[in-house]
Design an enzyme around this catalytic site. Sequence first.
Site, PDB file in Angstrom:
ATOM      1  N   LYS A 104       0.855  -1.191   0.000  1.00 49.49           N
ATOM      2  CA  LYS A 104       0.000   0.000   0.000  1.00 49.49           C
ATOM      3  C   LYS A 104       0.879   1.225   0.000  1.00 49.49           C
ATOM      4  O   LYS A 104       2.006   1.186   0.517  1.00 49.49           O
ATOM      5  CB  LYS A 104      -0.869   0.018   1.268  1.00 49.49           C
ATOM      6  CG  LYS A 104      -2.121   0.832   1.106  1.00 49.49           C
ATOM      7  CD  LYS A 104      -3.148   0.032   0.336  1.00 49.49           C
ATOM      8  CE  LYS A 104      -4.488   0.675   0.283  1.00 49.49           C
ATOM      9  NZ  LYS A 104      -5.490  -0.335  -0.139  1.00 49.49           N
TER      10      LYS A 104
HETATM   11  N1  GLU Z   1      -7.103  -0.135  -3.365  1.00 51.70           N
HETATM   12  C1  GLU Z   1      -7.880  -1.302  -3.643  1.00 51.70           C
HETATM   13  C2  GLU Z   1      -7.973  -2.197  -2.424  1.00 51.70           C
HETATM   14  O1  GLU Z   1      -7.790  -1.758  -1.324  1.00 51.70           O
HETATM   15  C3  GLU Z   1      -7.412  -2.038  -4.885  1.00 51.70           C
HETATM   16  C4  GLU Z   1      -6.035  -2.583  -4.841  1.00 51.70           C
HETATM   17  C5  GLU Z   1      -5.559  -3.112  -6.178  1.00 51.70           C
HETATM   18  O2  GLU Z   1      -6.353  -3.197  -7.102  1.00 51.70           O
HETATM   19  O3  GLU Z   1      -4.374  -3.415  -6.263  1.00 51.70           O
HETATM   20  O4  GLU Z   1      -8.321  -3.331  -2.522  1.00 51.70           O
END
Ligand code: GLU
Length: 416
Positions: A104
């Site tokens: 993240k």
């Molecule tokens: N930000 C989204 C999540 O928390 C998508 C993450 C992604 O597609 O890599 O799942």
Amino acid sequence: MEENPYQNALKQLEIAAKQINLEPWIHEILKHCMQISVVSLPIKMDDGTVKVFTGYRAQHSTALGPSKGGIRYSPDVTMDEIKALSMWMTWKCAVAELPYGGAKGGIVCDPKKLSRGELERLTRRYTYAIINMLGPKKDVPAPDINTDKQVMAWIMDSYSIGVGETTLGVVTGKPISIGGSQGRECATGRGLSYVAREICKKLGVALGPETTVAIQGYGNVGSVVGVILGQEMGCKIVGVSDIMGGVYNPNGIDPLLLKKHKNETGSVVGFPGTQDITNEELLALDCDILVPAAVENQITKKNARNVRAKLIIEGANGPTTTEADAILEKEGIIVVPDILANSGGVIVSYFEWVQDLYSYFWDIDRVNQELERHIVKAFHKVYNLAQEKDVSLRTAAYMLAVGRIAEAIRVRGLYP
Ligand code: GLU
């Protein structure tokens, strides 16, 4: 004191570790992120001054493959939040059986106060600062709170210039014109709606006009859930809230008109024919399904006893604290956990990455069918394990996820 999401994530891991008798050395590895970068981002503002922003990227695990996870822009971003979110991504990818670990990223900023030019310079500088961590085979970002396909396009472009070749697979959630996937923008909300349908089948409830739904957050996830549950599946959306407040109508709110209102005014508040409610009142609405689709730490030990929904389906990451979970379980409220319920986004991100690597693109029907197949399969695995072991859906999802990562770590062994 505010709940710390990383401490919450560690507690959840501990519960799963106990359940599956996880070897202490693997548990120890999983408590930590493999790599965290903190970067200072000096940006020339439109008025000629220079401001320095802080950015983070945390990679929790690469045991199953490259790390994957979104990037959020918010004044509330902290390192512990990003670490927790990266750990949750590891579990989310593992539950969905994707060949990824979790990551993240985030920048501490208020995107509403930045011009488009400032946002672009900030995004490009951030990409440059973490370029060595990124790559289709290393770490693949995606949108999250306050980031969208335009931000992904800037990341893709900056990375591609940096490495000297156009690299589609370095981010997902891109515009279709540069290798984005059909269906990615709606994927989290669509996946959640399939999960809602499946859990209701298990509970012997057919989704329809008698099913009442309250949604916290009406952004990319909440608004799609509103439209799919409210229009395609025929449920009654009785309450919706966002950062400015909430609206309520026991006879139902038109989800599409509400979306239009939010796009025009910036908030759901003031939607004609509704009564104003607070965010706390929304969480306590008497309804069948509550979908927290905003941010973490919304259902806590302070308000969990007020929840009157029969079912909570988590659209946000980490909306329920561990203490609240225990209270909800005692009250007999079923919680479908984030790492399962909102995995539609990363599942379609995976499809996007696969399409980019093979340069062969699917139509929307194929994307939605594969999404449905993937997430419904994951749901049934989690549900069956929860029944078999007599544990909550969250614990079952964690047991599956942690079990999968642990197996990979076990066979790979410890280097050196
Ligand atoms: N930000 C989204 C999540 O928390 C998508 C993450 C992604 O597609 O890599 O799942």
